[in-house]
Design a protein around this motif. Sequence first.
Motif, PDB file in Angstrom:
ATOM      1  N   ARG A 203       0.982  -1.082   0.121  1.00  0.00           N
ATOM      2  CA  ARG A 203       0.125  -0.006   0.193  1.00  0.00           C
ATOM      3  C   ARG A 203       0.823   1.395  -0.134  1.00  0.00           C
ATOM      4  O   ARG A 203       1.938   1.241   0.730  1.00  0.00           O
ATOM      5  N   ARG A 204       0.729   2.147  -0.715  1.00  0.00           N
ATOM      6  CA  ARG A 204       1.210   3.525  -0.783  1.00  0.00           C
ATOM      7  C   ARG A 204       0.295   4.852  -0.490  1.00  0.00           C
ATOM      8  O   ARG A 204      -0.868   4.613  -1.119  1.00  0.00           O
ATOM      9  N   ASN A 205       0.575   5.496   0.244  1.00  0.00           N
ATOM     10  CA  ASN A 205      -0.269   6.583   0.827  1.00  0.00           C
ATOM     11  C   ASN A 205       0.309   7.625   0.062  1.00  0.00           C
ATOM     12  O   ASN A 205       1.521   8.041  -0.287  1.00  0.00           O
ATOM     13  N   SER A 206      -0.733   8.748  -0.312  1.00  0.00           N
ATOM     14  CA  SER A 206      -0.197   9.885  -0.859  1.00  0.00           C
ATOM     15  C   SER A 206      -1.037  11.178   0.165  1.00  0.00           C
ATOM     16  O   SER A 206      -1.840  10.669   0.774  1.00  0.00           O
ATOM     17  N   PHE A 207      -0.960  12.369  -0.484  1.00  0.00           N
ATOM     18  CA  PHE A 207      -1.443  13.423   0.236  1.00  0.00           C
ATOM     19  C   PHE A 207      -3.092  13.204  -0.025  1.00  0.00           C
ATOM     20  O   PHE A 207      -3.865  13.835   0.847  1.00  0.00           O
TER      21      PHE A 207
END
Length: 217
Positions: A203-207
Amino acid sequence: MDFSTVLRWLGWGLLLALGAYLFFFLGPARLIRKFRPFPIPASIARLLDNPLRRLIMPPEKNLERMGLGSGMHVLEVGPGPGFWTLAAASRVGPQGRVCAVEISPRLAALVARKARLQGLTWVHVVVADAQALPLAEGSFDHAFFVAVLGEVPDPVRALEEARRVLRPGGRVIITEYFPDPDYSFPSTMLHRAEQAGLRFRQRRNSFLGYTLELERE
């Protein structure tokens, strides 16, 4: 009226517009679509392909992070106005293939026209339901959904279909952005993916949201 006053009024106007947007899309619109999911109207979807969105979420950079590369066969479900489609076609190149499945005939025609004007002959647009893909099993390396699964009445079925048309080891990429009225929390999306038989990779989080990378075993 001096310049500082103009700026102040503009600032209040932007705040009011943002407040109205958040109230509607995080309130009534989200409630309605939670109980009765439906595709975004074509007239509104066209507005999603704009310079501001490209500045905030450049498709080329995001598709690179998804792992799209030269020669890949890629499925995009719910392309809307083609914001991601043409960038995906550029990444896979003429040795690859991009199949965009769109339920709206108007939007499908728009995406096909954009691809044709840019000479992207390896883009194929299909009018179909995400819950019943008219595609052969094991046809693709990657499948991706960007802010679309919340518009599908049965998102688990859509993920099962994506899994079916992937080759063994193929990836499903799901990206969700806030404050989309159809936004689903990561835990909800992971539960759907598990039900569809997809294995979690990362999982990659962004703003503005997150991206889940899943795999067909």
